[in-house]
Design an enzyme around this catalytic site. Sequence first.
Site, short mmCIF file in Angstrom:
data_model
loop_
_atom_site.label_atom_id
_atom_site.label_comp_id
_atom_site.label_asym_id
_atom_site.label_seq_id
_atom_site.Cartn_x
_atom_site.Cartn_y
_atom_site.Cartn_z
N TYR A 57 -0.97 0.01 -13.82
CA TYR A 57 -0.76 -1.44 -13.73
C TYR A 57 -1.65 -2.17 -14.73
CZ TYR A 57 1.60 0.22 -9.62
OH TYR A 57 2.46 0.92 -8.80
N LYS B 263 2.81 15.35 -6.24
CA LYS B 263 2.61 14.04 -5.62
C LYS B 263 2.04 14.24 -4.23
CE LYS B 263 4.91 9.85 -4.13
NZ LYS B 263 6.09 8.99 -4.26
N ARG C 72 3.52 -0.11 -1.52
CA ARG C 72 4.50 -0.25 -0.43
C ARG C 72 4.68 -1.73 -0.09
NH1 ARG C 72 2.54 5.19 2.92
NH2 ARG C 72 3.13 6.64 1.26
N SER D 90 -1.36 2.24 -7.13
CA SER D 90 -1.70 0.88 -6.72
C SER D 90 -3.07 0.78 -6.07
CB SER D 90 -0.62 0.37 -5.77
OG SER D 90 -0.47 1.24 -4.66
N GLU E 111 4.48 23.83 -7.46
CA GLU E 111 5.39 22.69 -7.60
C GLU E 111 5.72 22.44 -9.07
OE1 GLU E 111 7.12 20.84 -5.71
OE2 GLU E 111 6.26 20.80 -3.70
N LYS F 213 4.15 10.44 5.17
CA LYS F 213 5.09 11.21 4.36
C LYS F 213 4.61 12.65 4.18
CE LYS F 213 6.83 7.06 2.02
NZ LYS F 213 7.30 6.46 0.75
N LYS G 252 -0.06 12.66 -9.27
CA LYS G 252 -0.17 11.37 -8.61
C LYS G 252 -0.81 11.52 -7.23
CE LYS G 252 2.78 7.85 -6.65
NZ LYS G 252 4.11 7.54 -6.23
C1 PBG Z 1 8.19 6.01 -3.92
C2 PBG Z 1 6.95 5.81 -4.69
C3 PBG Z 1 5.66 5.51 -4.21
C4 PBG Z 1 4.87 5.27 -5.32
C5 PBG Z 1 5.68 5.48 -6.45
N1 PBG Z 1 6.95 5.81 -6.04
C6 PBG Z 1 5.14 5.30 -2.83
C7 PBG Z 1 5.21 6.36 -1.83
O1 PBG Z 1 5.44 7.53 -2.13
O2 PBG Z 1 5.03 6.01 -0.66
C8 PBG Z 1 3.43 4.84 -5.29
C9 PBG Z 1 2.93 4.16 -6.52
C10 PBG Z 1 1.69 3.36 -6.32
O3 PBG Z 1 1.01 3.40 -5.27
O4 PBG Z 1 1.33 2.65 -7.27
N2 PBG Z 1 8.46 7.27 -3.45
#
Ligand code: PBG
Length: 335
Positions: free
Chosen positions: A324, A205, A215, A285, A244, A228, A259
């Site tokens: 989505y 990720k 968010r 998203s 990982e 992050k 991701k």
């Molecule tokens: C939470 C999480 C996130 C997403 C899925 N789980 C956001 C992040 O890491 O800030 C993002 C999914 C998306 O953008 O559709 N840790």
Amino acid sequence: METTTSASFPHTRLRRTRASTWSRAMVRENNLTPADMIWPLFISEGSDVQEPIDSLPGVSRWSVDLIVERAKEARDLGIPCVALFPNTPNGKRSDDGQEALNPDNLMCRATKAVKDALGDDIGILTDVALDPYTSHGQDGLLNDKGYVENDRTLEILTKQALNQAHAGADIIAPSDMMDGRVGAIRSVLELANHHDVQIMAYAAKYASAFYGPFRDAVGSGGLLKGDKKTYQMDPANSDEAMREIALDIAEGADSVMVKPGLAYLDIIHRTKAEFNVPIFAYQVSGEYALIKAGAAAGVGDHDALMMETLTAFKRAGCSGMLTYFAADAARLLNG
Ligand code: PBG
């Protein structure tokens, strides 16, 4: 007669198999089906509530009663699994994200409601990370310098995972990127006799700019200060993603996730080549919103853009994807 093993033009014409619909269907190497889709759903408080999310056109938050309706819709479309994400009201957020451990939190209520209504007709994937529950929007617990503390966070994540499993979650999906979380969660699940609860690790990720609308959807966007990058991966790295993934498999992950999706197809492809596990992509998203905006701006046909990107994940080596678009794509595939 001499046979040739390396025919060239005009004996070889690659357009022959492309010349008609039936022939293209016959030689198609990857076929999308509704079973490839995992549908992320956002939950909100209340009943009979639908809240459209401005930054995610066509996506809403649903109250628990309507989440059940969405899950039935998914089942009827042939979508095997839904992924649940809560929009926790600010009043229930705290520095330490304790609401994540509440057996009666939004996530658990939605999980129970879907399982009560549908049982094993559909799988439920639940996200493990603290960001929907913290007042600072980070995925873990902060020390006094604002750094996310790994080992202290692990303790609460294992409890969060257990809380979700007790509520009926079928797949626990740690998205927090703490070191050691998959092994820690697997241990507590085994101890609690949740032997068949799966773990899908958000293994690779990345610290991505594509998460903005999500968010907003879970209400942590306005709260998050900084980024992050001390736990999510550097988008420049590929070898590190393999480390990982190897670790998460060794710690007991049943499947792994890459991701975001489209900008990381090379990581998916490499994972497929190097490991023998089911791989899922999260078309996040921002990717979804870009396609929506592009289609609205006349860049291309909405459905064609959608199907081409989803097909790309399959071609790269995915077993399926969180998207989505899941319901829309499934409807299209079902004709
Ligand atoms: C939470 C999480 C996130 C997403 C899925 N789980 C956001 C992040 O890491 O800030 C993002 C999914 C998306 O953008 O559709 N840790």
